[in-house]
Motif scaffolding. Sequence first.
Motif, PDB file in Angstrom:
ATOM      1  N   LEU A   1      19.627 -10.845   2.117  1.00  0.00           N
ATOM      2  CA  LEU A   1      18.195 -10.580   2.269  1.00  0.00           C
ATOM      3  C   LEU A   1      17.943  -9.096   2.543  1.00  0.00           C
ATOM      4  CD1 LEU A   1      17.085 -13.674   4.388  1.00  0.00           C
ATOM      5  CD2 LEU A   1      16.430 -13.167   2.033  1.00  0.00           C
ATOM      6  N   VAL A   2      18.784  -8.493   3.367  1.00  0.00           N
ATOM      7  CA  VAL A   2      18.662  -7.048   3.627  1.00  0.00           C
ATOM      8  C   VAL A   2      18.843  -6.275   2.331  1.00  0.00           C
ATOM      9  CG1 VAL A   2      19.745  -5.090   4.790  1.00  0.00           C
ATOM     10  CG2 VAL A   2      19.427  -7.238   6.027  1.00  0.00           C
ATOM     11  N   TRP A   3      19.853  -6.632   1.553  1.00  0.00           N
ATOM     12  CA  TRP A   3      20.108  -5.960   0.273  1.00  0.00           C
ATOM     13  C   TRP A   3      18.912  -6.087  -0.666  1.00  0.00           C
ATOM     14  CZ3 TRP A   3      20.281  -7.195  -4.870  1.00  0.00           C
ATOM     15  CH2 TRP A   3      20.961  -6.316  -5.710  1.00  0.00           C
ATOM     16  N   ILE A   4      18.346  -7.287  -0.747  1.00  0.00           N
ATOM     17  CA  ILE A   4      17.199  -7.516  -1.635  1.00  0.00           C
ATOM     18  C   ILE A   4      16.014  -6.665  -1.198  1.00  0.00           C
ATOM     19  CG2 ILE A   4      15.481  -9.225  -2.341  1.00  0.00           C
ATOM     20  CD1 ILE A   4      17.735 -11.322  -2.266  1.00  0.00           C
ATOM     21  N   MET A   5      15.759  -6.601   0.109  1.00  0.00           N
ATOM     22  CA  MET A   5      14.642  -5.796   0.601  1.00  0.00           C
ATOM     23  C   MET A   5      14.803  -4.334   0.208  1.00  0.00           C
ATOM     24  SD  MET A   5      13.420  -5.039   4.525  1.00  0.00           S
ATOM     25  CE  MET A   5      12.938  -6.733   4.838  1.00  0.00           C
ATOM     26  N   ALA A   6      15.986  -3.774   0.440  1.00  0.00           N
ATOM     27  CA  ALA A   6      16.221  -2.373   0.111  1.00  0.00           C
ATOM     28  C   ALA A   6      16.158  -2.146  -1.396  1.00  0.00           C
ATOM     29  CB  ALA A   6      17.571  -1.925   0.668  1.00  0.00           C
ATOM     30  N   ALA A   7      16.682  -3.096  -2.186  1.00  0.00           N
ATOM     31  CA  ALA A   7      16.663  -2.954  -3.643  1.00  0.00           C
ATOM     32  C   ALA A   7      15.237  -2.944  -4.175  1.00  0.00           C
ATOM     33  CB  ALA A   7      17.467  -4.084  -4.283  1.00  0.00           C
ATOM     34  N   VAL A   8      14.410  -3.846  -3.675  1.00  0.00           N
ATOM     35  CA  VAL A   8      13.007  -3.899  -4.118  1.00  0.00           C
ATOM     36  C   VAL A   8      12.291  -2.609  -3.744  1.00  0.00           C
ATOM     37  CG1 VAL A   8      10.802  -5.057  -3.751  1.00  0.00           C
ATOM     38  CG2 VAL A   8      12.876  -6.409  -4.085  1.00  0.00           C
ATOM     39  N   LEU A   9      12.528  -2.118  -2.531  1.00  0.00           N
ATOM     40  CA  LEU A   9      11.899  -0.864  -2.111  1.00  0.00           C
ATOM     41  C   LEU A   9      12.346   0.299  -2.989  1.00  0.00           C
ATOM     42  CD1 LEU A   9      12.055  -1.182   1.788  1.00  0.00           C
ATOM     43  CD2 LEU A   9       9.992  -1.100   0.384  1.00  0.00           C
ATOM     44  N   HIS A  10      13.625   0.322  -3.363  1.00  0.00           N
ATOM     45  CA  HIS A  10      14.098   1.423  -4.206  1.00  0.00           C
ATOM     46  C   HIS A  10      13.491   1.366  -5.600  1.00  0.00           C
ATOM     47  CE1 HIS A  10      17.479   3.592  -6.521  1.00  0.00           C
ATOM     48  NE2 HIS A  10      16.597   4.458  -6.072  1.00  0.00           N
ATOM     49  N   ILE A  11      13.423   0.178  -6.189  1.00  0.00           N
ATOM     50  CA  ILE A  11      12.804   0.053  -7.509  1.00  0.00           C
ATOM     51  C   ILE A  11      11.349   0.517  -7.449  1.00  0.00           C
ATOM     52  CG2 ILE A  11      12.067  -1.588  -9.274  1.00  0.00           C
ATOM     53  CD1 ILE A  11      14.566  -3.235  -8.580  1.00  0.00           C
TER      54      ILE A  11
ATOM     55  N   SER B   1      17.023   7.646  -0.550  1.00  0.00           N
ATOM     56  CA  SER B   1      16.848   7.937   0.871  1.00  0.00           C
ATOM     57  C   SER B   1      15.604   7.254   1.434  1.00  0.00           C
ATOM     58  CB  SER B   1      16.761   9.454   1.086  1.00  0.00           C
ATOM     59  OG  SER B   1      17.957  10.085   0.727  1.00  0.00           O
ATOM     60  N   VAL B   2      14.478   7.351   0.703  1.00  0.00           N
ATOM     61  CA  VAL B   2      13.236   6.741   1.178  1.00  0.00           C
ATOM     62  C   VAL B   2      13.390   5.227   1.291  1.00  0.00           C
ATOM     63  CG1 VAL B   2      10.801   6.360   0.651  1.00  0.00           C
ATOM     64  CG2 VAL B   2      11.807   8.601   0.243  1.00  0.00           C
ATOM     65  N   ALA B   3      14.017   4.610   0.283  1.00  0.00           N
ATOM     66  CA  ALA B   3      14.174   3.155   0.304  1.00  0.00           C
ATOM     67  C   ALA B   3      15.071   2.715   1.454  1.00  0.00           C
ATOM     68  CB  ALA B   3      14.753   2.684  -1.032  1.00  0.00           C
ATOM     69  N   GLY B   4      16.221   3.370   1.613  1.00  0.00           N
ATOM     70  CA  GLY B   4      17.136   2.985   2.684  1.00  0.00           C
ATOM     71  C   GLY B   4      16.547   3.181   4.056  1.00  0.00           C
ATOM     72  N   ILE B   5      15.882   4.317   4.260  1.00  0.00           N
ATOM     73  CA  ILE B   5      15.295   4.617   5.565  1.00  0.00           C
ATOM     74  C   ILE B   5      14.127   3.684   5.867  1.00  0.00           C
ATOM     75  CG2 ILE B   5      14.022   6.377   6.854  1.00  0.00           C
ATOM     76  CD1 ILE B   5      15.807   8.460   5.424  1.00  0.00           C
ATOM     77  N   THR B   6      13.288   3.410   4.856  1.00  0.00           N
ATOM     78  CA  THR B   6      12.161   2.505   5.067  1.00  0.00           C
ATOM     79  C   THR B   6      12.652   1.092   5.377  1.00  0.00           C
ATOM     80  OG1 THR B   6      10.808   3.804   3.532  1.00  0.00           O
ATOM     81  CG2 THR B   6      10.040   1.592   4.048  1.00  0.00           C
ATOM     82  N   ALA B   7      13.658   0.636   4.644  1.00  0.00           N
ATOM     83  CA  ALA B   7      14.223  -0.693   4.918  1.00  0.00           C
ATOM     84  C   ALA B   7      14.777  -0.756   6.334  1.00  0.00           C
ATOM     85  CB  ALA B   7      15.316  -1.014   3.893  1.00  0.00           C
ATOM     86  N   ALA B   8      15.453   0.305   6.756  1.00  0.00           N
ATOM     87  CA  ALA B   8      15.990   0.328   8.119  1.00  0.00           C
ATOM     88  C   ALA B   8      14.872   0.274   9.149  1.00  0.00           C
ATOM     89  CB  ALA B   8      16.835   1.587   8.319  1.00  0.00           C
ATOM     90  N   GLY B   9      13.771   0.983   8.884  1.00  0.00           N
ATOM     91  CA  GLY B   9      12.642   0.955   9.810  1.00  0.00           C
ATOM     92  C   GLY B   9      12.035  -0.428   9.938  1.00  0.00           C
TER      93      GLY B   9
ATOM     94  N   GLY C   1       0.817  -1.218   0.000  1.00  0.00           N
ATOM     95  CA  GLY C   1       0.000   0.000   0.000  1.00  0.00           C
ATOM     96  C   GLY C   1       0.846   1.262   0.000  1.00  0.00           C
ATOM     97  N   ILE C   2       1.953   1.247   0.749  1.00  0.00           N
ATOM     98  CA  ILE C   2       2.853   2.411   0.769  1.00  0.00           C
ATOM     99  C   ILE C   2       3.421   2.657  -0.628  1.00  0.00           C
ATOM    100  CG2 ILE C   2       5.070   3.252   1.631  1.00  0.00           C
ATOM    101  CD1 ILE C   2       4.430   1.781   4.270  1.00  0.00           C
ATOM    102  N   VAL C   3       3.822   1.571  -1.301  1.00  0.00           N
ATOM    103  CA  VAL C   3       4.380   1.694  -2.652  1.00  0.00           C
ATOM    104  C   VAL C   3       3.341   2.261  -3.613  1.00  0.00           C
ATOM    105  CG1 VAL C   3       5.255   0.392  -4.626  1.00  0.00           C
ATOM    106  CG2 VAL C   3       6.089  -0.112  -2.319  1.00  0.00           C
TER     107      VAL C   3
ATOM    108  N   GLY D   1      21.679  -1.858  -1.135  1.00  0.00           N
ATOM    109  CA  GLY D   1      20.480  -2.220  -1.883  1.00  0.00           C
ATOM    110  C   GLY D   1      19.704  -1.006  -2.354  1.00  0.00           C
ATOM    111  N   ALA D   2      19.735   0.066  -1.565  1.00  0.00           N
ATOM    112  CA  ALA D   2      18.991   1.283  -1.921  1.00  0.00           C
ATOM    113  C   ALA D   2      19.573   1.992  -3.135  1.00  0.00           C
ATOM    114  CB  ALA D   2      18.956   2.242  -0.729  1.00  0.00           C
ATOM    115  N   LEU D   3      20.771   1.607  -3.574  1.00  0.00           N
ATOM    116  CA  LEU D   3      21.363   2.198  -4.784  1.00  0.00           C
ATOM    117  C   LEU D   3      20.896   1.511  -6.059  1.00  0.00           C
ATOM    118  CD1 LEU D   3      25.091   2.498  -3.581  1.00  0.00           C
ATOM    119  CD2 LEU D   3      23.435   4.364  -3.796  1.00  0.00           C
ATOM    120  N   PHE D   4      20.210   0.397  -5.958  1.00  0.00           N
ATOM    121  CA  PHE D   4      19.930  -0.464  -7.109  1.00  0.00           C
ATOM    122  C   PHE D   4      18.866   0.132  -8.033  1.00  0.00           C
ATOM    123  CE2 PHE D   4      18.155  -4.385  -9.067  1.00  0.00           C
ATOM    124  CZ  PHE D   4      19.317  -4.871  -9.632  1.00  0.00           C
ATOM    125  N   VAL D   5      19.204   0.268  -9.298  1.00  0.00           N
ATOM    126  CA  VAL D   5      18.310   0.673 -10.392  1.00  0.00           C
ATOM    127  C   VAL D   5      17.510   1.939 -10.083  1.00  0.00           C
ATOM    128  CG1 VAL D   5      16.585  -0.118 -12.067  1.00  0.00           C
ATOM    129  CG2 VAL D   5      18.076  -1.777 -10.981  1.00  0.00           C
TER     130      VAL D   5
END
Length: 498
Positions: A399-409, A415-423, A17-19, A446-450
Amino acid sequence: MSHEALLFLSTAVTIGGIVVAITWLKLPPVLALLLGTLFLGLTTSVGAKGTPDAVADGFADVMGEIGILVSLGVMLGALLTAADTMQRLVETTLKAFGRRSIPYVFAATLSSLFTAIYSDVLLVLSAPLARRLAPKLGERGRALMGGALTAGIEVGLVFVAPGVAAVAIAGILNVPLGQMFLLGLVVALPTALLTVLVFSVVLRWMKWDPASDEIETGAEAETETGAVEGGEVGDGDDAPAAVPAARAGDSAASPGPTSGAAKAVGTMTDARVEPSPARVQRPRPLPLALAVTPVLLVLVLIAGGALADGLSLDAAPVGFLTDPVVALLLGTTVAYVLARRVRSRDEIGDVIGKSLAQCGSILVLSGISGSLGAIIERSGMGRTLGDLFSSGILPPLLLVWIMAAVLHIALGSISVAGITAAGILAPIAGHLDTPLVLVALAAGSGALFVPHVSSNFFWMFQSLLGFSTRGTIKTHTVPMTLASLISLPIILAVSVFF
């Protein structure tokens, strides 16, 4: 349906829903994240009674960790900008190392020494210099400089304190800032340099075509003319250009997607300061060795704190001086004193005011990510996710990298992807058999991906460097993806020593 299945379903619906709210409904990331946090609280055992308390407690915990740090870091960056420190140091370094080293000097300097300057502002400051140096590198010069520029800025943003995203991620995960700085530097420098090296090879394979990959617009020409004065920047024989400072504009205040290139051009123009006639009559620039003192002081003190912890030195004076808040305060104070030698009191006040305004959205976003983490922890989802991450299916850092990468895509903002993944990860970090600092670095990687067209930085980069959309994908999306893929094995290699 079991309790664990319901928790997974609620969490999946919340993140989805956030996405959707950010990408389709175009809601501001802060609002979307808060609505998702409330939904997760109401649909789990936290309930209507416990959700408000969890939101407030999580927000307060994170703000207590990073509020002063982010504010001081952004102020320090703005004051360094006012004193023209970044441009002059880059120019001096380029004169020392010569023409072939230009992209590597750019990437290394931006990813290590000037992470306190907010990424949008750092882009505005460095892009004109990159464009003037590009012809010295041949037909693909602008592409090479674009890749080096984006790699340096974004790698420093997520890995090296006091970069805003690095500080926010470290604060949410309770990582000591000294550790984040030292290990972040260990990851950031080789990542930036290797990214430039690999990108220079990939660029030949992509067949760069200036006719279709580069464009010239009036906005770009105006920016280049206004941002760099005094002629060509040399690589050994030419005199360095006099570069006026740029201000922290409103562009940095709202991470996340924008409506397009036109908005980015307007944002970029707002972030620039037009040179005034009084500029010519001001005192001569500060000696470079003096101008870089504030940032070196901060980095030395923060690194000293990490070393003191490692050596178990608990002397009160050492602990006080190397505390990140004290280190940043001292550096910011010195930067203010030096900036007053080249800028008026009113100008400095304006710079500080804008810097505080621009870091507001990052602070709120980080606080709400803390609220989301508190809801996840109190619902029991933290233990469930911890079991999943510890199941051995994949290494936890991957797994952490994948989570952040998916959030960034999905979200389009580093910033939003990295911070959300950290949360999301904060409640389960204690269950992982991995040092927290490595979890933070993996989230940043992961937050740098694509990165792609939903990113504000994408369109600013296109406008300031003069690329077509296809050219921007080649010089921004590709280098950032390379940086993400290169940094991950470096982090995994570092984890062997823990």
